[in-house]
Design a protein around this motif. Sequence first.
Motif, mmCIF file in Angstrom:
data_model
loop_
_atom_site.group_PDB
_atom_site.id
_atom_site.type_symbol
_atom_site.label_atom_id
_atom_site.label_comp_id
_atom_site.label_asym_id
_atom_site.label_seq_id
_atom_site.Cartn_x
_atom_site.Cartn_y
_atom_site.Cartn_z
ATOM 1 N N LYS A 83 3.108 7.836 -4.091
ATOM 2 C CA LYS A 83 1.881 8.283 -3.448
ATOM 3 C C LYS A 83 0.972 7.070 -3.345
ATOM 4 O O LYS A 83 0.756 6.355 -4.317
ATOM 5 N N VAL A 84 0.473 6.825 -2.139
ATOM 6 C CA VAL A 84 -0.390 5.679 -1.892
ATOM 7 C C VAL A 84 -1.739 6.188 -1.397
ATOM 8 O O VAL A 84 -1.797 7.061 -0.528
ATOM 9 N N MET A 85 -2.813 5.655 -1.987
ATOM 10 C CA MET A 85 -4.161 6.007 -1.539
ATOM 11 C C MET A 85 -4.527 5.056 -0.397
ATOM 12 O O MET A 85 -4.607 3.843 -0.585
ATOM 13 N N VAL A 86 -4.688 5.625 0.795
ATOM 14 C CA VAL A 86 -4.984 4.829 1.980
ATOM 15 C C VAL A 86 -6.413 5.122 2.401
ATOM 16 O O VAL A 86 -6.848 6.270 2.424
ATOM 17 N N SER A 87 -7.153 4.085 2.734
ATOM 18 C CA SER A 87 -8.532 4.252 3.165
ATOM 19 C C SER A 87 -8.564 4.517 4.672
ATOM 20 O O SER A 87 -8.191 3.664 5.464
ATOM 21 N N MET A 88 -8.954 5.769 5.034
ATOM 22 C CA MET A 88 -9.073 6.128 6.450
ATOM 23 C C MET A 88 -10.421 6.770 6.696
ATOM 24 O O MET A 88 -10.819 7.660 5.947
ATOM 25 N N PHE A 89 -11.095 6.318 7.715
ATOM 26 C CA PHE A 89 -12.407 6.852 8.081
ATOM 27 C C PHE A 89 -13.357 6.870 6.884
ATOM 28 O O PHE A 89 -14.072 7.835 6.650
ATOM 29 N N GLY A 90 -13.291 5.792 6.105
ATOM 30 C CA GLY A 90 -14.218 5.637 4.991
ATOM 31 C C GLY A 90 -13.895 6.468 3.761
ATOM 32 O O GLY A 90 -14.704 6.566 2.852
ATOM 33 N N PRO A 96 4.275 6.664 10.239
ATOM 34 C CA PRO A 96 3.027 6.804 10.998
ATOM 35 C C PRO A 96 1.868 5.941 10.461
ATOM 36 O O PRO A 96 0.931 5.645 11.202
ATOM 37 N N PHE A 97 1.938 5.546 9.190
ATOM 38 C CA PHE A 97 0.852 4.736 8.620
ATOM 39 C C PHE A 97 1.190 3.255 8.568
ATOM 40 O O PHE A 97 0.571 2.492 7.840
ATOM 41 N N LYS A 98 2.194 2.854 9.345
ATOM 42 C CA LYS A 98 2.648 1.459 9.372
ATOM 43 C C LYS A 98 1.452 0.538 9.641
ATOM 44 O O LYS A 98 0.642 0.791 10.531
ATOM 45 N N GLY A 99 1.370 -0.536 8.826
ATOM 46 C CA GLY A 99 0.280 -1.500 9.012
ATOM 47 C C GLY A 99 -0.882 -1.272 8.054
ATOM 48 O O GLY A 99 -1.658 -2.171 7.795
ATOM 49 N N PHE A 100 -1.012 -0.044 7.526
ATOM 50 C CA PHE A 100 -2.082 0.254 6.576
ATOM 51 C C PHE A 100 -1.767 -0.359 5.217
ATOM 52 O O PHE A 100 -0.613 -0.552 4.871
ATOM 53 N N GLU A 101 -2.826 -0.623 4.464
ATOM 54 C CA GLU A 101 -2.657 -1.061 3.081
ATOM 55 C C GLU A 101 -3.234 0.017 2.194
ATOM 56 O O GLU A 101 -4.108 0.772 2.615
ATOM 57 N N GLY A 102 -2.736 0.069 0.973
ATOM 58 C CA GLY A 102 -3.253 1.075 0.052
ATOM 59 C C GLY A 102 -2.882 0.738 -1.370
ATOM 60 O O GLY A 102 -2.232 -0.275 -1.641
ATOM 61 N N LYS A 103 -3.322 1.605 -2.273
ATOM 62 C CA LYS A 103 -3.064 1.402 -3.689
ATOM 63 C C LYS A 103 -2.143 2.513 -4.175
ATOM 64 O O LYS A 103 -2.358 3.681 -3.876
ATOM 65 N N VAL A 104 -1.082 2.138 -4.935
ATOM 66 C CA VAL A 104 -0.141 3.123 -5.465
ATOM 67 C C VAL A 104 -0.865 3.969 -6.512
ATOM 68 O O VAL A 104 -1.465 3.433 -7.442
ATOM 69 N N SER A 105 -0.802 5.305 -6.339
ATOM 70 C CA SER A 105 -1.456 6.169 -7.326
ATOM 71 C C SER A 105 -0.445 6.919 -8.181
ATOM 72 O O SER A 105 -0.705 7.211 -9.340
ATOM 73 N N GLU A 106 0.724 7.242 -7.625
ATOM 74 C CA GLU A 106 1.751 7.970 -8.382
ATOM 75 C C GLU A 106 3.127 7.484 -7.969
ATOM 76 O O GLU A 106 3.332 7.084 -6.826
ATOM 77 N N ILE A 107 4.087 7.589 -8.901
ATOM 78 C CA ILE A 107 5.464 7.196 -8.616
ATOM 79 C C ILE A 107 6.384 8.318 -9.059
ATOM 80 O O ILE A 107 6.288 8.801 -10.187
ATOM 81 N N ASP A 108 7.271 8.759 -8.149
ATOM 82 C CA ASP A 108 8.267 9.774 -8.483
ATOM 83 C C ASP A 108 9.633 9.102 -8.355
ATOM 84 O O ASP A 108 10.254 9.099 -7.303
ATOM 85 N N GLU A 109 10.071 8.513 -9.474
ATOM 86 C CA GLU A 109 11.315 7.733 -9.515
ATOM 87 C C GLU A 109 12.524 8.569 -9.069
ATOM 88 O O GLU A 109 13.350 8.093 -8.307
ATOM 89 N N ASP A 110 12.607 9.823 -9.525
ATOM 90 C CA ASP A 110 13.771 10.656 -9.209
ATOM 91 C C ASP A 110 13.919 10.919 -7.720
ATOM 92 O O ASP A 110 15.017 10.917 -7.187
ATOM 93 N N ARG A 111 12.813 11.170 -7.044
ATOM 94 C CA ARG A 111 12.871 11.455 -5.605
ATOM 95 C C ARG A 111 12.741 10.188 -4.757
ATOM 96 O O ARG A 111 12.898 10.240 -3.541
#
Length: 180
Positions: free
Chosen positions: A158-165, A139-154
Amino acid sequence: MAKQISQGRRWYVIHTYSGYEENVAYNLRQRIESLGMEDKIFNILIPTEKKIKIKNGKRKVITEKIFPGYVLVEMTVTDESWYVVRNTPNVTGFIGSGITPVPISQQEIEGLQKRMGVEEPKFKIDFTAGAVVKIIDGPFKGFEGKVSEIDEDRGKIKVMVSMFGRETPVELDSLQVKKI
């Protein structure tokens, strides 16, 4: 009489028309049986491995050919066995020099068998926290964001996406994003 070329029981690679690997393996097995070549042609192998793909946002394990267009045959090369393999429908030839098949090394075969024997495909997450990524699926295809967390096992990130400011954390499968 043609000269006998023999190097004992070894693995050889035959080239097939792409997409006909299973067809070649089936036809070759039939020919071995009907022509009584079990004492010269022993095993047929189409090297495959399991891979993880994303389909409709869900992870799916698929089996993929490692070398499309190639089939491995364990055999003793004689004029007869060479002829049986070479004249199987959809086989374009042996890998080798000229008409002499060149066997592949035992280490290569063992490496392939190891690679094929992996039950669960491993997934390596190639991202680091703070990396800027583009979302390429979901659903967020096309958005850019910054990786905040990584769960290697799963296999999730987690990506921080800027929406509505404002920054909103979105959990995604690692296959749904790519590095920018």
